[in-house]
Write a protein that holds these residues in place. Structure first.
Motif, PDB file in Angstrom:
ATOM      1  N   ASP A 128      -4.088   7.644  -4.704  1.00  0.00           N
ATOM      2  CA  ASP A 128      -4.091   8.971  -5.315  1.00  0.00           C
ATOM      3  C   ASP A 128      -2.799   9.323  -6.038  1.00  0.00           C
ATOM      4  O   ASP A 128      -2.209  10.386  -5.819  1.00  0.00           O
ATOM      5  CB  ASP A 128      -4.447  10.053  -4.292  1.00  0.00           C
ATOM      6  CG  ASP A 128      -5.239  11.178  -4.957  1.00  0.00           C
ATOM      7  OD1 ASP A 128      -6.259  10.880  -5.592  1.00  0.00           O
ATOM      8  OD2 ASP A 128      -4.832  12.346  -4.853  1.00  0.00           O
ATOM      9  N   ILE A 129      -2.388   8.435  -6.913  1.00  0.00           N
ATOM     10  CA  ILE A 129      -1.229   8.671  -7.772  1.00  0.00           C
ATOM     11  C   ILE A 129      -1.355   7.729  -8.962  1.00  0.00           C
ATOM     12  O   ILE A 129      -2.039   6.707  -8.877  1.00  0.00           O
ATOM     13  CB  ILE A 129       0.106   8.450  -7.018  1.00  0.00           C
ATOM     14  CG1 ILE A 129       1.268   9.192  -7.696  1.00  0.00           C
ATOM     15  CG2 ILE A 129       0.403   6.986  -6.855  1.00  0.00           C
ATOM     16  CD1 ILE A 129       1.254  10.684  -7.524  1.00  0.00           C
ATOM     17  N   ALA A 130      -0.721   8.062 -10.068  1.00  0.00           N
ATOM     18  CA  ALA A 130      -0.730   7.226 -11.268  1.00  0.00           C
ATOM     19  C   ALA A 130       0.708   7.063 -11.761  1.00  0.00           C
ATOM     20  O   ALA A 130       1.591   7.846 -11.400  1.00  0.00           O
ATOM     21  CB  ALA A 130      -1.611   7.858 -12.351  1.00  0.00           C
ATOM     22  N   LEU A 136       0.863  -1.182   0.000  1.00  0.00           N
ATOM     23  CA  LEU A 136       0.000   0.000   0.000  1.00  0.00           C
ATOM     24  C   LEU A 136       0.894   1.224   0.000  1.00  0.00           C
ATOM     25  O   LEU A 136       1.768   1.373   0.862  1.00  0.00           O
ATOM     26  CB  LEU A 136      -0.888  -0.002   1.256  1.00  0.00           C
ATOM     27  CG  LEU A 136      -1.561   1.309   1.665  1.00  0.00           C
ATOM     28  CD1 LEU A 136      -2.474   1.831   0.571  1.00  0.00           C
ATOM     29  CD2 LEU A 136      -2.327   1.136   2.977  1.00  0.00           C
ATOM     30  N   GLY A 137       0.714   2.101  -0.981  1.00  0.00           N
ATOM     31  CA  GLY A 137       1.527   3.308  -1.044  1.00  0.00           C
ATOM     32  C   GLY A 137       0.717   4.501  -1.488  1.00  0.00           C
ATOM     33  O   GLY A 137      -0.163   4.392  -2.356  1.00  0.00           O
ATOM     34  N   HIS A 138       1.000   5.664  -0.898  1.00  0.00           N
ATOM     35  CA  HIS A 138       0.322   6.912  -1.237  1.00  0.00           C
ATOM     36  C   HIS A 138       1.293   7.863  -1.910  1.00  0.00           C
ATOM     37  O   HIS A 138       2.445   8.009  -1.481  1.00  0.00           O
ATOM     38  CB  HIS A 138      -0.229   7.574   0.036  1.00  0.00           C
ATOM     39  CG  HIS A 138      -0.681   8.990  -0.167  1.00  0.00           C
ATOM     40  ND1 HIS A 138       0.055  10.081   0.259  1.00  0.00           N
ATOM     41  CD2 HIS A 138      -1.785   9.501  -0.776  1.00  0.00           C
ATOM     42  CE1 HIS A 138      -0.574  11.193  -0.051  1.00  0.00           C
ATOM     43  NE2 HIS A 138      -1.694  10.873  -0.685  1.00  0.00           N
ATOM     44  N   SER A 139       0.852   8.500  -2.989  1.00  0.00           N
ATOM     45  CA  SER A 139       1.615   9.534  -3.668  1.00  0.00           C
ATOM     46  C   SER A 139       2.989   8.992  -4.076  1.00  0.00           C
ATOM     47  O   SER A 139       3.063   7.993  -4.793  1.00  0.00           O
ATOM     48  CB  SER A 139       1.714  10.781  -2.776  1.00  0.00           C
ATOM     49  OG  SER A 139       2.034  11.919  -3.537  1.00  0.00           O
ATOM     50  N   HIS A 156      -8.662   6.822  -5.443  1.00  0.00           N
ATOM     51  CA  HIS A 156      -8.387   8.222  -5.763  1.00  0.00           C
ATOM     52  C   HIS A 156      -9.393   9.114  -5.065  1.00  0.00           C
ATOM     53  O   HIS A 156     -10.482   8.675  -4.674  1.00  0.00           O
ATOM     54  CB  HIS A 156      -8.364   8.453  -7.275  1.00  0.00           C
ATOM     55  CG  HIS A 156      -9.671   8.179  -7.956  1.00  0.00           C
ATOM     56  ND1 HIS A 156     -10.454   9.170  -8.498  1.00  0.00           N
ATOM     57  CD2 HIS A 156     -10.338   7.020  -8.194  1.00  0.00           C
ATOM     58  CE1 HIS A 156     -11.527   8.645  -9.043  1.00  0.00           C
ATOM     59  NE2 HIS A 156     -11.491   7.331  -8.873  1.00  0.00           N
ATOM     60  N   ALA A 157      -9.023  10.381  -4.902  1.00  0.00           N
ATOM     61  CA  ALA A 157      -9.808  11.302  -4.087  1.00  0.00           C
ATOM     62  C   ALA A 157     -10.715  12.162  -4.955  1.00  0.00           C
ATOM     63  O   ALA A 157     -10.341  12.587  -6.053  1.00  0.00           O
ATOM     64  CB  ALA A 157      -8.878  12.187  -3.262  1.00  0.00           C
ATOM     65  N   HIS A 162      -6.062  15.122  -1.833  1.00  0.00           N
ATOM     66  CA  HIS A 162      -4.901  14.260  -2.093  1.00  0.00           C
ATOM     67  C   HIS A 162      -4.447  13.502  -0.844  1.00  0.00           C
ATOM     68  O   HIS A 162      -4.000  12.363  -0.938  1.00  0.00           O
ATOM     69  CB  HIS A 162      -3.752  15.111  -2.644  1.00  0.00           C
ATOM     70  CG  HIS A 162      -2.523  14.322  -2.972  1.00  0.00           C
ATOM     71  ND1 HIS A 162      -2.520  13.278  -3.879  1.00  0.00           N
ATOM     72  CD2 HIS A 162      -1.247  14.410  -2.496  1.00  0.00           C
ATOM     73  CE1 HIS A 162      -1.306  12.769  -3.964  1.00  0.00           C
ATOM     74  NE2 HIS A 162      -0.517  13.435  -3.140  1.00  0.00           N
ATOM     75  N   TRP A 163      -4.586  14.107   0.334  1.00  0.00           N
ATOM     76  CA  TRP A 163      -4.158  13.437   1.568  1.00  0.00           C
ATOM     77  C   TRP A 163      -5.330  12.606   2.108  1.00  0.00           C
ATOM     78  O   TRP A 163      -5.723  12.704   3.262  1.00  0.00           O
ATOM     79  CB  TRP A 163      -3.689  14.471   2.587  1.00  0.00           C
ATOM     80  CG  TRP A 163      -2.656  15.372   1.992  1.00  0.00           C
ATOM     81  CD1 TRP A 163      -2.856  16.621   1.492  1.00  0.00           C
ATOM     82  CD2 TRP A 163      -1.276  15.077   1.790  1.00  0.00           C
ATOM     83  NE1 TRP A 163      -1.680  17.126   0.992  1.00  0.00           N
ATOM     84  CE2 TRP A 163      -0.691  16.205   1.161  1.00  0.00           C
ATOM     85  CE3 TRP A 163      -0.466  13.974   2.079  1.00  0.00           C
ATOM     86  CZ2 TRP A 163       0.645  16.250   0.808  1.00  0.00           C
ATOM     87  CZ3 TRP A 163       0.871  14.039   1.731  1.00  0.00           C
ATOM     88  CH2 TRP A 163       1.414  15.150   1.108  1.00  0.00           C
TER      89      TRP A 163
END
Length: 225
Positions: free
Chosen positions: A81-83, A54-57, A175-176, A207-208
């Motif tokens: 929330d990142i691509a 699991l990873g964010h940004s 995604h947010a 985003h957060w």
């Protein structure tokens, strides 16, 4: 991260700081190849054969790159929330604000927040950044390696170009609603690299998203895993 408390009863969680962040070592080299290598080394050191990531940004990009490089080691992947694309550089004000906090003059965290607010309007982002402000016997300092992060931005806003690599496992992109980090224009690229992906929008979050809606975020992760 606060969301851990909503997941720790159901999963064995390891929450590492990436290099140049938190309590992890500082290093002059910082790109997705070396950070994915750090993560793989940690998995090997802990003698864990297969993990879900699991990873964010930026952490989401590290997780994606490791899954593409070592798909047999990754059971499932959650990307927040990142691509896997390059983004426009929008961090100048943050770096200017962090560099402008007079660490040798401030007496308390509120003073740092007031100075940072001149550059970073969003209070939630400031509170996230100020988690990295620590007081040592010799005074205040940043946990992260500010100068290396600044120099590494050209690599960090991008994403490596994989040569015919795919991750064929299950992937959830959360995604947010109030964020433009994962838009329809990126769906083709996501599908090329992660053909068995699904998307879920988290309403009422920017985003957060894991900090703004921790319970909803945890429920999405738990349901997928």
């Amino acid at each position: 991260m606060g969301v851990v408390k909503h997941l720790e009863d159901d999963f064995h969680i390891i929450a590492p700081d990436l290099r140049n962040h938190g309590r992890s070592p500082h290093h002059e080299c910082m790109n997705y190849g070396v950070m994915a290598g750090d993560l793989l080394q940690l998995i090997d050191d802990l003698a864990v054969g297969e993990v879900s990531l699991l990873g964010h940004s930026m952490g989401g990009k590290v997780a994606m790159w490791l899954a593409l490089q070592q798909p047999e080691r990754i059971k499932k992947l959650v990307v927040a929330d990142i691509a896997p694309v390059a983004y426009a550089h929008s961090f100048d004000s943050i770096f200017q604000g962090l560099s402008g906090v007079p660490l040798d003059e401030i007496q308390h965290r509120d003073a740092a927040d007031q100075r940072l607010a001149e550059w970073v309007v969003d209070r939630g982002v400031r509170q996230y950044l100020l988690q990295n402000l620590v007081k040592q016997p010799e005074g205040w300092s940043w946990r992260f390696n500010l100068e290396v992060l600044r120099k590494s931005i050209p690599d960090l806003i991008g994403f490596p170009q994989p040569d015919r690599l795919i991750y064929a496992g299950e992937v959830l992109f959360i995604h947010a609603e109030r964020s433009d980090y994962v838009i329809d224009a990126y769906r083709e690229r996501i599908g090329q690299l992660f053909p068995h992906y699904r998307k879920r929008m988290l309403h009422g979050a920017g985003h957060w998203l894991y900090a703004e809606q921790p319970l909803l975020f945890a429920q999405a992760v738990k349901g997928f895993l």
